[in-house]
Structures are given as C-alpha cells and as structure tokens.
Design a protein around this motif. Sequence first.
Motif, mmCIF file in Angstrom:
data_model
loop_
_atom_site.group_PDB
_atom_site.id
_atom_site.type_symbol
_atom_site.label_atom_id
_atom_site.label_comp_id
_atom_site.label_asym_id
_atom_site.label_seq_id
_atom_site.Cartn_x
_atom_site.Cartn_y
_atom_site.Cartn_z
ATOM 1 N N ARG A 41 -3.056 -51.209 -15.345
ATOM 2 C CA ARG A 41 -2.356 -52.163 -15.993
ATOM 3 C C ARG A 41 -1.711 -52.863 -14.938
ATOM 4 O O ARG A 41 -1.479 -54.494 -14.790
ATOM 5 C CB ARG A 41 -1.485 -52.103 -17.265
ATOM 6 C CG ARG A 41 -2.531 -51.812 -17.950
ATOM 7 C CD ARG A 41 -1.835 -51.716 -19.600
ATOM 8 N NE ARG A 41 -0.773 -51.793 -19.583
ATOM 9 C CZ ARG A 41 -0.817 -49.493 -20.102
ATOM 10 N NH1 ARG A 41 -1.741 -49.215 -20.146
ATOM 11 N NH2 ARG A 41 0.545 -48.964 -19.788
ATOM 12 N N SER B 47 -10.482 -54.046 -17.823
ATOM 13 C CA SER B 47 -9.842 -53.123 -18.267
ATOM 14 C C SER B 47 -9.975 -51.830 -17.353
ATOM 15 O O SER B 47 -10.571 -51.232 -16.571
ATOM 16 C CB SER B 47 -10.842 -53.040 -19.304
ATOM 17 O OG SER B 47 -10.794 -53.892 -20.149
ATOM 18 N N ARG C 2 -3.054 -45.563 -16.819
ATOM 19 C CA ARG C 2 -3.582 -46.305 -16.912
ATOM 20 C C ARG C 2 -2.049 -47.105 -16.788
ATOM 21 O O ARG C 2 -2.261 -48.306 -17.088
ATOM 22 C CB ARG C 2 -3.509 -46.288 -18.526
ATOM 23 C CG ARG C 2 -5.092 -45.154 -19.120
ATOM 24 C CD ARG C 2 -5.288 -45.761 -20.484
ATOM 25 N NE ARG C 2 -4.264 -45.680 -21.296
ATOM 26 C CZ ARG C 2 -4.166 -44.380 -21.453
ATOM 27 N NH1 ARG C 2 -5.119 -42.934 -21.016
ATOM 28 N NH2 ARG C 2 -3.069 -43.843 -22.317
ATOM 29 N N LYS D 220 -2.653 -56.401 -13.359
ATOM 30 C CA LYS D 220 -1.401 -57.441 -13.740
ATOM 31 C C LYS D 220 -1.006 -58.496 -12.922
ATOM 32 O O LYS D 220 -1.255 -59.680 -12.729
ATOM 33 C CB LYS D 220 -0.587 -57.609 -14.409
ATOM 34 C CG LYS D 220 0.109 -58.303 -15.566
ATOM 35 C CD LYS D 220 1.241 -58.177 -15.949
ATOM 36 C CE LYS D 220 1.828 -56.711 -15.352
ATOM 37 N NZ LYS D 220 3.598 -56.655 -16.651
#
Length: 119
Positions: A18, A4, A14, A22
């Motif tokens: 991400r 996270s 953020r 990913k």
Amino acid sequence: MAPSAPRGLGTTGRKLWRETVKRYELRTDELEILRAACGEADIIKSIEEALVDADLTTTGSMGQIVAHPLLSEVRQHRVTLASLLGRLKLPDEMGAGETNQQRGAAQSRWAAAFGTQVS
C-alpha cells in the motif's frame, strides 16, 4: 487508482504494498518485484516473531553450540528484500541536500514500520 495488494500477503506485506503503490506508479514488471518483496517482508516478520522467545543458540549435531538456524534465515531474507527493493530503483523522496543523519532517521522509521532494514 493504485493496484490492490495481491492475495495471500500478510499484514507487513500488505502495508509495504500500500505504501509503495500510493507513492509510485509502477510498471507490471515492477509490480511483480514489489509482490516478491512484500512476500519477503512477511517471511521476515514471521521469522522475527519465532525468534522473540527462542534461544539464539542450539546444540549442533556434534554437541557443539551453534547459532539458531533462523538467525541465518532471517539474514538471508533481509538481503533478498533489500535486493528486490533496490531493483525497483525508486527515486529518493528526500531532498538532494539531506544529511546522513536524516537518511538514517528515515531508514530507522522504515525499519520500524516494515520489520527490516535497508542499507
């Protein structure tokens, strides 16, 4: 499962977090570099927003016209972001035969998404 995003990151940071976790599995030390890069991306976004309606010059201490101080700051933060991302040494996702035009297009898309440019 991808880690996270750290608390305290803004929208831009953020998103960078991400998209990176990913695609790549990072070691703990690399996650710390990514965390710092995400913080830089947030700072750059904030400075760019502050500059939207700002005059690009101001009056210096001796009455001379000088560049807005945030212009120098955003440049320095962009250099820091590029350095941090470079330290991650992430593999190039483009094929070995990509052209400079294709690489430029990919970098433009990245810049549009994260508010900065990496060279």
